[in-house]
Structure formats: structure tokens, C-alpha cells
Motif scaffolding. Structure first.
Motif, PDB file in Angstrom:
ATOM      1  N   LYS A 179       0.853  -1.188   0.000  1.00  0.00           N
ATOM      2  CA  LYS A 179       0.000   0.000   0.000  1.00  0.00           C
ATOM      3  C   LYS A 179       0.889   1.238   0.000  1.00  0.00           C
ATOM      4  CE  LYS A 179      -3.781  -2.286   2.446  1.00  0.00           C
ATOM      5  NZ  LYS A 179      -3.179  -3.627   2.371  1.00  0.00           N
ATOM      6  N   GLY A 180       0.711   2.083  -1.009  1.00  0.00           N
ATOM      7  CA  GLY A 180       1.505   3.298  -1.106  1.00  0.00           C
ATOM      8  C   GLY A 180       2.739   3.146  -1.961  1.00  0.00           C
ATOM      9  N   ALA A 181       2.903   1.983  -2.615  1.00  0.00           N
ATOM     10  CA  ALA A 181       4.066   1.767  -3.474  1.00  0.00           C
ATOM     11  C   ALA A 181       3.608   1.097  -4.765  1.00  0.00           C
ATOM     12  CB  ALA A 181       5.112   0.904  -2.787  1.00  0.00           C
ATOM     13  N   GLY A 182       4.364   1.318  -5.813  1.00  0.00           N
ATOM     14  CA  GLY A 182       4.077   0.713  -7.104  1.00  0.00           C
ATOM     15  C   GLY A 182       5.363   0.572  -7.889  1.00  0.00           C
ATOM     16  N   SER A 183       5.233   0.508  -9.222  1.00  0.00           N
ATOM     17  CA  SER A 183       6.402   0.305 -10.079  1.00  0.00           C
ATOM     18  C   SER A 183       7.202  -0.903  -9.594  1.00  0.00           C
ATOM     19  CB  SER A 183       7.283   1.556 -10.116  1.00  0.00           C
ATOM     20  OG  SER A 183       6.542   2.685 -10.525  1.00  0.00           O
ATOM     21  N   ILE A 184       6.490  -1.975  -9.284  1.00  0.00           N
ATOM     22  CA  ILE A 184       7.105  -3.162  -8.693  1.00  0.00           C
ATOM     23  C   ILE A 184       7.844  -3.960  -9.762  1.00  0.00           C
ATOM     24  CG2 ILE A 184       6.648  -5.353  -7.523  1.00  0.00           C
ATOM     25  CD1 ILE A 184       4.190  -4.000  -6.265  1.00  0.00           C
ATOM     26  N   THR A 185       9.060  -4.356  -9.432  1.00  0.00           N
ATOM     27  CA  THR A 185       9.851  -5.245 -10.276  1.00  0.00           C
ATOM     28  C   THR A 185      10.223  -6.472  -9.460  1.00  0.00           C
ATOM     29  OG1 THR A 185      10.761  -3.403 -11.549  1.00  0.00           O
ATOM     30  CG2 THR A 185      11.937  -5.485 -11.660  1.00  0.00           C
ATOM     31  N   ILE A 186      10.008  -7.656 -10.040  1.00  0.00           N
ATOM     32  CA  ILE A 186      10.329  -8.909  -9.372  1.00  0.00           C
ATOM     33  C   ILE A 186      11.444  -9.593 -10.155  1.00  0.00           C
ATOM     34  CG2 ILE A 186       9.483 -11.157  -8.621  1.00  0.00           C
ATOM     35  CD1 ILE A 186       8.151  -8.880  -7.179  1.00  0.00           C
ATOM     36  N   LEU A 187      12.530  -9.903  -9.471  1.00  0.00           N
ATOM     37  CA  LEU A 187      13.636 -10.652 -10.062  1.00  0.00           C
ATOM     38  C   LEU A 187      13.730 -12.013  -9.376  1.00  0.00           C
ATOM     39  CD1 LEU A 187      16.147 -10.811 -11.928  1.00  0.00           C
ATOM     40  CD2 LEU A 187      17.478  -9.894  -9.999  1.00  0.00           C
ATOM     41  N   PRO A 188      13.315 -13.106 -10.039  1.00  0.00           N
ATOM     42  CA  PRO A 188      13.514 -14.432  -9.446  1.00  0.00           C
ATOM     43  C   PRO A 188      15.010 -14.775  -9.436  1.00  0.00           C
ATOM     44  CG  PRO A 188      11.887 -14.479 -11.244  1.00  0.00           C
ATOM     45  CD  PRO A 188      12.613 -13.178 -11.334  1.00  0.00           C
ATOM     46  N   VAL A 189      15.443 -15.470  -8.411  1.00  0.00           N
ATOM     47  CA  VAL A 189      16.832 -15.932  -8.298  1.00  0.00           C
ATOM     48  C   VAL A 189      16.794 -17.457  -8.253  1.00  0.00           C
ATOM     49  CG1 VAL A 189      18.950 -15.869  -6.948  1.00  0.00           C
ATOM     50  CG2 VAL A 189      17.480 -13.840  -7.059  1.00  0.00           C
ATOM     51  N   ALA A 190      17.369 -18.095  -9.258  1.00  0.00           N
ATOM     52  CA  ALA A 190      17.326 -19.554  -9.382  1.00  0.00           C
ATOM     53  C   ALA A 190      18.724 -20.133  -9.265  1.00  0.00           C
ATOM     54  CB  ALA A 190      16.703 -19.953 -10.722  1.00  0.00           C
ATOM     55  N   PRO A 191      18.849 -21.313  -8.666  1.00  0.00           N
ATOM     56  CA  PRO A 191      20.179 -21.905  -8.507  1.00  0.00           C
ATOM     57  C   PRO A 191      20.819 -22.296  -9.832  1.00  0.00           C
ATOM     58  CG  PRO A 191      18.489 -23.421  -7.736  1.00  0.00           C
ATOM     59  CD  PRO A 191      17.807 -22.121  -7.992  1.00  0.00           C
ATOM     60  N   ARG A 192      20.004 -22.782 -10.795  1.00  0.00           N
ATOM     61  CA  ARG A 192      20.524 -23.229 -12.087  1.00  0.00           C
ATOM     62  C   ARG A 192      19.455 -23.038 -13.159  1.00  0.00           C
ATOM     63  NH1 ARG A 192      25.222 -26.080 -11.181  1.00  0.00           N
ATOM     64  NH2 ARG A 192      25.526 -26.671  -8.985  1.00  0.00           N
ATOM     65  N   THR A 193      19.876 -23.032 -14.391  1.00  0.00           N
ATOM     66  CA  THR A 193      18.935 -22.962 -15.498  1.00  0.00           C
ATOM     67  C   THR A 193      17.982 -24.154 -15.439  1.00  0.00           C
ATOM     68  OG1 THR A 193      20.550 -21.830 -16.903  1.00  0.00           O
ATOM     69  CG2 THR A 193      18.713 -22.929 -18.011  1.00  0.00           C
ATOM     70  N   GLY A 194      16.696 -23.875 -15.574  1.00  0.00           N
ATOM     71  CA  GLY A 194      15.698 -24.931 -15.530  1.00  0.00           C
ATOM     72  C   GLY A 194      15.218 -25.284 -14.143  1.00  0.00           C
ATOM     73  N   ARG A 195      15.814 -24.695 -13.101  1.00  0.00           N
ATOM     74  CA  ARG A 195      15.379 -24.957 -11.724  1.00  0.00           C
ATOM     75  C   ARG A 195      14.424 -23.849 -11.265  1.00  0.00           C
ATOM     76  NH1 ARG A 195      19.051 -28.210  -8.833  1.00  0.00           N
ATOM     77  NH2 ARG A 195      19.953 -29.728 -10.264  1.00  0.00           N
ATOM     78  N   ASP A 196      13.547 -24.207 -10.346  1.00  0.00           N
ATOM     79  CA  ASP A 196      12.655 -23.215  -9.762  1.00  0.00           C
ATOM     80  C   ASP A 196      13.459 -22.166  -8.995  1.00  0.00           C
ATOM     81  OD1 ASP A 196      10.543 -24.642 -10.758  1.00  0.00           O
ATOM     82  OD2 ASP A 196       9.911 -25.462  -8.813  1.00  0.00           O
ATOM     83  N   ALA A 197      12.954 -20.952  -8.980  1.00  0.00           N
ATOM     84  CA  ALA A 197      13.568 -19.900  -8.172  1.00  0.00           C
ATOM     85  C   ALA A 197      13.394 -20.215  -6.692  1.00  0.00           C
ATOM     86  CB  ALA A 197      12.938 -18.555  -8.494  1.00  0.00           C
ATOM     87  N   ARG A 205       8.672   1.319  -5.769  1.00  0.00           N
ATOM     88  CA  ARG A 205       8.891   2.756  -5.586  1.00  0.00           C
ATOM     89  C   ARG A 205       7.720   3.369  -4.821  1.00  0.00           C
ATOM     90  NH1 ARG A 205      11.082   6.870 -10.278  1.00  0.00           N
ATOM     91  NH2 ARG A 205      12.041   8.341  -8.806  1.00  0.00           N
ATOM     92  N   LYS A 206       8.028   4.158  -3.807  1.00  0.00           N
ATOM     93  CA  LYS A 206       6.981   4.831  -3.048  1.00  0.00           C
ATOM     94  C   LYS A 206       6.253   5.814  -3.965  1.00  0.00           C
ATOM     95  CE  LYS A 206       6.136   7.251   1.313  1.00  0.00           C
ATOM     96  NZ  LYS A 206       6.742   7.702   2.585  1.00  0.00           N
ATOM     97  N   GLY A 207       4.964   5.591  -4.121  1.00  0.00           N
ATOM     98  CA  GLY A 207       4.179   6.419  -5.015  1.00  0.00           C
ATOM     99  C   GLY A 207       4.290   6.048  -6.476  1.00  0.00           C
ATOM    100  N   GLY A 208       5.009   4.980  -6.804  1.00  0.00           N
ATOM    101  CA  GLY A 208       5.195   4.584  -8.190  1.00  0.00           C
ATOM    102  C   GLY A 208       3.897   4.100  -8.828  1.00  0.00           C
ATOM    103  N   ARG A 209       3.797   4.262 -10.149  1.00  0.00           N
ATOM    104  CA  ARG A 209       2.569   3.901 -10.866  1.00  0.00           C
ATOM    105  C   ARG A 209       2.837   3.013 -12.076  1.00  0.00           C
ATOM    106  NH1 ARG A 209      -1.778   6.958  -9.289  1.00  0.00           N
ATOM    107  NH2 ARG A 209      -1.335   8.754  -7.940  1.00  0.00           N
TER     108      ARG A 209
END
Length: 249
Positions: A179-197, A205-209
Motif C-alpha cells: 500500500k503506497g508503493a508501485g512500479s514493482i519489479t520482481i527478479l527471481p533468483v534460481a540456482p541453475r537454469t531450468g530450476r525453480d527460483a 517505488r513509493k508512489g510509483g505507478r
């Protein structure tokens, strides 16, 4: 205070940082380094770390971005004292306050920051088996709800400021009710290619849209399985973990 015999001095960022931490208890590994690398701080800006532990994330950020002003709050006094020791030993001006993030010390409660970073406990209360070491248990198991970490962080951010958090991937749903933030970016971190994050890095960002962005995973190790002893980091992970470069989120 930790006894000297109970501590080890470990290298981070390819030896650019030397960090004292307990041999038993909570020991920082790559997560705080990734957190620091994902924070978009610039020279002259201010950064607050919630739950700074022995100071690894804040110090990694200060080494990568000379001229940034870093502060941290830590609930466990022994770890807060280690953070001060580590800052002094590495020539970094890190301000460390002791206290609960739910009741920030007065010196922090009235200030605003360009960035807030956090590596909150991964495990919900009463889930799984408790760690034998009390310090490790408190660092890894949630006492303060994750939602309150975000609430406190956003209150301390300046308008337009950035929140950067690393968390277990299975907590992502809990992280998106901002609440009160937007412009959300999610970066998954996975151990190896083809593995689940196994981890996710969230930046908001506070106030991001801007619309939410889900990025391609950041891969830590080469190959599709562990085949030999020794390091097997991808070039991108090597650049972050050993050379101290940022992650282009």
C-alpha cells in the motif's frame, strides 16, 4: 557480546570486505550480497537497512557505491555490535541503532531515506523446526509480520524512494500487497537454469505507478546440476558476488 573464539573473519566481494560473524548462529551468505547489488542507490543518497545483522548488505552497498550514506537497525545487540566492528574494520561509516523495527529508535523514526533495504526472516512463525542457536532462530523465523516490515519501510522512504527486499520465493504472494508503493519489479533468483527460483528480489517505488514487471531469472550456477566441488558461479553471479558489481534490475 560474542567471545573472540566464537567468531570467524570471512571474505566477501572477493576479499574487498572482511566480515566478523559467529561460527554458530546466523551467518550471512550470498543473500545480503545480492540484496545490496539490487539496490539502485547513487552517490550522495541515504540508505536504511532494516534488520542489518552483522552489516553485510549495508557494507557491500557502501563498497559498491562510494559516497552513499548507510544506516541500519538491528534487534539483537550482539549482532549490532558486530556490524559496528565490521564497519570500522572496513573503513565504512555505518550508523547502527539497536531496536525492534516495529518500534524504531527515535533517531530513525523521524528521518526519511532515499532507499530502504531488507532481508526479512524467511520462515513464518511456528513453521518448521526451530534452530538450535537462538540468534539464528531469531534471524530466520518471523516474529514481526512481513507486512509490518513493508509498512515500516515505506514510512521511512522519501516520496519516490525505492524499497529493495530479498525473500524466499514462496513468500512472494505475501510481498505483493503493498500500500503506497508501485512500479514493482520482481527478479527471481534460481540456482541453475531450468530450476525453480528459491529467492525473489522485489523492488518497489513509493508512489510509483508503472506496471509490475517480472524479469527473467538471475541464475547463480552454471550447468543443470552440481557435478564437482568448488565454485561454479555464472559470469553474472561472479560479477556480483566476487567483483561487487550491481544487478541491473
Amino acid at each position: 557480546m560474542f567471545a573472540e573464539a566464537d567468531l570467524s573473519c570471512d571474505a566477501f566481494l572477493g576479499g574487498r570486505l572482511r566480515i566478523w560473524q559467529p561460527k554458530q548462529g546466523y551467518r550471512a551468505a550470498m543473500d545480503p550480497v545480492l540484496l545490496a547489488a539490487a539496490c539502485p542507490a547513487r552517490q550522495g543518497q541515504t540508505v536504511l537497512e532494516l534488520g542489518c545483522g552483522a552489516g553485510v548488505a549495508a557494507l557491500c552497498l557502501a563498497v559498491r557505491v562510494p559516497g552513499v550514506s548507510v544506516a541500519g537497525v538491528e534487534i539483537q545487540p550482539d549482532y549490532g555490535e558486530l556490524a559496528r566492528r565490521n564497519a570500522a574494520g572496513n573503513g565504512v561509516a555505518l550508523e547502527v541503532a539497536e531496536g525492534d523495527i516495529a518500534h524504531l529508535p527515535p533517531g530513525l523514526r523521524t528521518r526519511s531515506f532515499d532507499h530502504v533495504i531488507a532481508n526479512p526472516p524467511y520462515y513464518p512463525a511456528h513453521a518448521g523446526t526451530a534452530a538450535r542457536d537462538a540468534g539464528r532462530e531469531r534471524a530466520l523465523r518471523e516474529e514481526t509480520p512481513l507486512s509490518l516490515w513493508f509498512e515500516v519501510a515505506l514510512r521511512r522512504l522519501k516520496p519516490g524512494g525505492w524499497l529493495t527486499v530479498i525473500q524466499s520465493a514462496d513468500r512472494l504472494a505475501d510481498m505483493l500487497d503493498l500500500k503506497g508503493a508501485g512500479s514493482i519489479t520482481i527478479l527471481p533468483v534460481a540456482p541453475r537454469t531450468g530450476r525453480d527460483a528459491t529467492r525473489v528480489i522485489l523492488r518497489a517505488r513509493k508512489g510509483g505507478r508503472a506496471p509490475l514487471r517480472l524479469l527473467a531469472p538471475f541464475i547463480l550456477h552454471t550447468g543443470d546440476r552440481h557435478e564437482r566441488d568448488g565454485e561454479s558461479f555464472t559470469p553474472a553471479a561472479q560479477a556480483v558476488l566476487r567483483s561487487g558489481l550491481g544487478i541491473p534490475v
